[in-house]
Scaffold this motif. Sequence first.
Motif, short mmCIF file in Angstrom:
data_model
loop_
_atom_site.label_atom_id
_atom_site.label_comp_id
_atom_site.label_asym_id
_atom_site.label_seq_id
_atom_site.Cartn_x
_atom_site.Cartn_y
_atom_site.Cartn_z
N ILE A 261 0.84 -1.21 0.00
CA ILE A 261 0.00 0.00 0.00
C ILE A 261 0.87 1.25 0.00
N ALA A 262 1.99 1.19 0.74
CA ALA A 262 2.91 2.32 0.72
C ALA A 262 3.38 2.59 -0.71
N TRP A 263 3.66 1.52 -1.43
CA TRP A 263 4.15 1.65 -2.80
C TRP A 263 3.06 2.25 -3.70
N VAL A 264 1.82 1.80 -3.52
CA VAL A 264 0.72 2.36 -4.31
C VAL A 264 0.55 3.84 -3.99
N MET A 265 0.64 4.17 -2.70
CA MET A 265 0.48 5.58 -2.32
C MET A 265 1.59 6.45 -2.88
N LYS A 266 2.78 5.88 -2.94
CA LYS A 266 3.91 6.63 -3.49
C LYS A 266 3.60 7.06 -4.92
N LEU A 267 2.96 6.13 -5.67
CA LEU A 267 2.63 6.45 -7.06
C LEU A 267 1.48 7.44 -7.15
N MET A 268 0.59 7.43 -6.13
CA MET A 268 -0.61 8.24 -6.23
C MET A 268 -0.44 9.67 -5.72
N ILE A 269 0.35 9.85 -4.67
CA ILE A 269 0.48 11.19 -4.10
C ILE A 269 1.55 11.95 -4.86
N ASN A 270 1.17 13.12 -5.33
CA ASN A 270 2.16 13.93 -6.04
C ASN A 270 2.92 14.80 -5.07
#
Lengths: 646, 77
Positions: A417-426
């Motif tokens: 989830i951390a990895w997904v968030m990294k991609l999502m948050i600019n």
Amino acid sequence: MKIALFGNPNTGKSTVFNLLTGLRQKIGNFPGVTVEQKRGVLHVNGASHELIDVPGVYSIYPSNKEEKVVYDLLFNSSDSDKPQLGILVADASNLSRSLFFFSQLIDSGLPMVLVINMYDVAQKKGINIDISELQSAFSQTPIVIMNARVGLGKERLMQAISEQLGALKAEPSIVTNSLKKLSDLAGQETEANARNTYLKSIIHRVLQEKEGPIRTHPLDRWFTHPIAGYVIFAAILFVIFQFVFSFAAFPMDAIELGFEWLTRWLRDALPDGPLSSLICEGIVPGISGVLVFIPQIAILFFFIALLEDSGYLARAVFLMDRLVRPFGLNGRSVVPLLSSMACAIPGVMATRGIPNYKERLITIFVAPLMSCSARIPVFTLLIGLVIPKMKLLGFIQLQGLVLLGLYLLGIVSALFIAWVMKLMINQEKRSYYLMEIPEFKRPLWRNIFLTVFEKIKVFTTEAGGIILAISIVLWALASYGPREQRRAAIQALKTTDTYMQGSTEEQDGLKNSVLLENSYIGIVGKGIEPMIKPIGYDWKIGIALITSFAAREVFVGSLSTIYANGSSGNDFKLSSKLKQQKNPDGTLVFTLRSGISLMVFYVYAMQCLSTLAIVKRETKSWKWPLLQVLFFGLMAYAGAWICFNI
Amino acid sequence: MLLNELKVGEQANILCISDDVFRTKLLEMGIMPGTRVTLLLKAPFRGPIAFSYQNTLLSIRNEDAQQIAVDKLSIQA
């Protein structure tokens, strides 16, 4: 009057702050941001002033959102918040770098006091500072030599503050136009060059230094070694967890026992009725539910502060950064996340050390996925129920393996989830990781004690209220229901054979079970049965799921009440009772599939009020805790569905 | 050569820093062309590096160290 305390990181600024204010501290945030702001009361000549601890930075121009509070404090704060005096704490071993920030502050027009801290350490390194020469270069500023760790120079500093306060003019001095706008990067570079040239001439006159680069401590080779480094880090964590689990259990039990005793006493002392019930079953357990976290918070922060103050933490961050960075985390995320395996509350609170907002937010968001100690009773009960006691290959306990698997599932999911968030948050700006690795120091007990004290205070005062309020709501929903329906249900119960043949204790148990079944929570639990049927649960489990929203371990107690187990403490009895539970169609309720489905549900579901309250506090919005409830809830449901149906 | 290419114990003088923001940040910390640095620690798996300058041990990430061009000195620390 407001006095601001400035300094580079690692100059002993916090030590000076603690020395000046002691326990007279308040933790808050800088206006509009989640950057921690410590304020303390400072008495000078009988008048009390407010000392503001400003985050450690190298320049008034911020390199990230968090550091902008320094610029805003000086130029954009309201008149009541604007400091009238500044104190800059400089590390005597790094005078020239401190003077850079100092000269910017002077140029901002703020009257200053300059503290040369840790001069004894510098002298041992062969550094000599000509104070009178330095004084002539900054004639408007009193200069104080301090060794804050041992409390040396406090009187001199108070004297200097008092002098500067006395000399304050009604009209603030005019800001020199050498300072630039935040957007003017080229201007800042030109200014920095000019400032460095100007400071070089002063340093040249003031500083005598032995040549030769510093070396690292011999221990550093081991702390950052590709194998030994990780082994040492793991060993330190192992010791900390041992302490948390063995030492926290005792005071936690004491708190729970004490409150049980208090409840019994109150029940006897108060006349029967809704008030007694509110106090004994709503308020007192609510307060107990807040206080019971304090031992874990205290022990974890004791160790975290110890690692920080001694200088080891910086080595661990240096070592771990590369491993967690692919997941959008920072080396500084590692200790908070691992602390969350004991309890997510101190874990989330410990993220304050992460300088980058995005990385901090990701760490806070995924922290509850790390399997905390409150899940242990739930997992133990369910594993005992559905996983056979057998050994694989003759020596691996299957039950233990399942428990390990649940922990790993939590960790892997958190990283994913951390990895997904990294991609999502600019991120608006590129961030740099610039971290000083401080020299090893003997930890200062005053600093450690104050950290522990602060964290407990923040938790009880700021999260405690929310936890207590929701506990009372949950109590009300569990102890009230439609009156007629409850009366009818009790009447019906009294005609059954099991009730009539049962002992008084069994009769009470059955009554409580029926009352919970017909409470508002029970009605909701039954209402959601169509929703949880596909993942293998009946309405009784549904009720336990809802009540354990307050805290996961409540699951066990609720099942105990619903299945009329009587004395709630007896897990063995509960377990054998649960094993015999059948669905209306005659199949068992707790099968391997429904059991695993339930365990997976508990790995993901965000069922902890206290964590939600502290996430709200740390992110300053309900957005993130609500997202956690929603998102982890969906994951729990999906994961449980997959386990039950495949 | 670049800062991250130094071996542990090697000294160098900084030549230039390519990224604007990073250059200004380092400048404010007293790191500029001509500053002498000594590489002292390297984290495993191309993780952060730590170098000393003046009396400070500063760590930066490997890819940020690639922004810094240095001139290696022949004498070892």
